[in-house]
Design an enzyme around this catalytic site. Structure first.
Site, PDB file in Angstrom:
ATOM      1  N   LYS A  54     -11.346 -34.045  12.685  1.00  0.00           N
ATOM      2  CA  LYS A  54     -10.946 -33.371  11.754  1.00  0.00           C
ATOM      3  C   LYS A  54     -10.567 -31.442  12.337  1.00  0.00           C
ATOM      4  O   LYS A  54     -10.371 -30.833  11.301  1.00  0.00           O
ATOM      5  CB  LYS A  54     -12.562 -33.036  11.384  1.00  0.00           C
ATOM      6  N   GLN A  98     -22.043 -32.545  12.119  1.00  0.00           N
ATOM      7  CA  GLN A  98     -21.477 -33.332  12.536  1.00  0.00           C
ATOM      8  C   GLN A  98     -22.879 -34.651  12.594  1.00  0.00           C
ATOM      9  O   GLN A  98     -24.135 -34.502  12.847  1.00  0.00           O
ATOM     10  CB  GLN A  98     -21.142 -34.232  13.844  1.00  0.00           C
ATOM     11  N   ASP A 121     -19.033 -30.021   3.434  1.00  0.00           N
ATOM     12  CA  ASP A 121     -19.202 -31.238   3.902  1.00  0.00           C
ATOM     13  C   ASP A 121     -20.033 -31.755   2.349  1.00  0.00           C
ATOM     14  O   ASP A 121     -20.490 -33.297   2.166  1.00  0.00           O
ATOM     15  CB  ASP A 121     -19.708 -32.021   4.597  1.00  0.00           C
TER      16      ASP A 121
END
Length: 279
Positions: A54, A98, A121
């Site tokens: 990313k 994450q 996200d």
């Protein structure tokens, strides 16, 4: 019939070129350079690899990234404090925590601590609720990437029967909501669905998002279906068995190279959008 390959890798590369131009335009107009903050808790090597991928994508399009690494012993309170710092950092446009985090951390509480305008996200309950209601919100990255991929290849949703196998809050459930918002008729199944084969056989669009290697058998899938595999397991296999499908179905995502690149692309696209909104 030869199946159309839904090439997420190629599309992500093309979209990165467009994103790079958009970032340069933003900066030329006096806008803020977009920064994505990634938080990695613990030492899981797969998670570390995903975070690095990313960050690499951010660099390719001219965006900045901030990498926060925290030990496996991190508490919920310590992680919440870090998220709060990033929420209040004016340079940070997007925050990625994450998944998964160590077991002692309340992941849902930490996800929901991310400021809605920085939830690029798409992991907060507020963001999910807005998206499900058809209101402006950043969609969960993997299903958002899948929708972009399907639209690029002109896959039709309206009136189609979509079956999503998987019900996770960051993949299966938002995937179903996005398809429903696109006027598909949606069925959600999971590993405990007793008639899974029968449900899959009805699908015009089948999305494998259950996290179990080849749980969905090729023989269940009807001819002419669109096959989207969001799983990735050791040996390069997904959640859907592919043997023989390439000669029967209308379209299929490869594993790897289908959904994965589009997940990262959706994340950085939404980080840029966050920066543009701020400007």
């Amino acid at each position: 019939m030869s199946a159309l390959i839904l090439d997420g890798k190629a599309l992500a590369k093309s979209r990165e070129q467009q994103l790079h131009v958009a970032v340069e335009k933003l900066l030329a107009g006096g806008g803020q350079k977009p920064y994505l903050a990634t938080i990695l808790v613990g030492d899981d090597p797969s998670s570390a690899t995903y975070v690095q991928m990313k960050q690499n994508a951010c660099a390719r399009v001219g965006m900045g990234s901030v990498k926060i690494e925290m030990p496996t012993s991190t508490t919920t309170e310590e992680l919440l404090a870090q998220i709060d710092q990033l929420n209040n950092n004016p340079e940070v446009c997007g925050i990625l925590l994450q998944h998964p985090v160590p077991a002692q951390i309340d992941e849902r509480v930490c996800f929901d601590a991310i400021a809605i305008e920085k939830d690029v996200d798409g992991v907060t309950t507020q963001g999910f609720g807005l998206m499900a209601m058809g209101e402006p919100a950043f969609g969960s990255a993997t299903p958002a990437g899948i929708m972009t991929l399907l639209k690029h290849y002109d896959i039709q949703f309206e009136g189609k029967h979509a079956v999503v196998v998987g019900r996770s809050p960051i993949l299966g459930k938002p995937m179903a909501a996005m398809l429903l918002n696109a006027n598909a008729t949606v069925t959600i199944c999971h590993s405990r669905t007793v008639d899974l084969a029968e449900q899959v056989a009805k699908a015009d669009i089948i999305v494998g998002a259950v996290g179990q290697p080849e749980l969905i058998r090729a023989e269940w899938i009807k001819d002419g279906a669109v096959v989207v595999d969001a799983g990735y397991h050791a040996g390069g296999i997904g959640d859907i068995e592919k043997t023989g499908l390439e000669n029967r179905v209308a379209a299929v995502t490869p594993v790897p190279g289908g959904v994965g690149p589009m997940t990262i692309n959706a994340l950085i696209s939404q980080t840029l959008e966050s920066a543009e909104r701020r400007s």
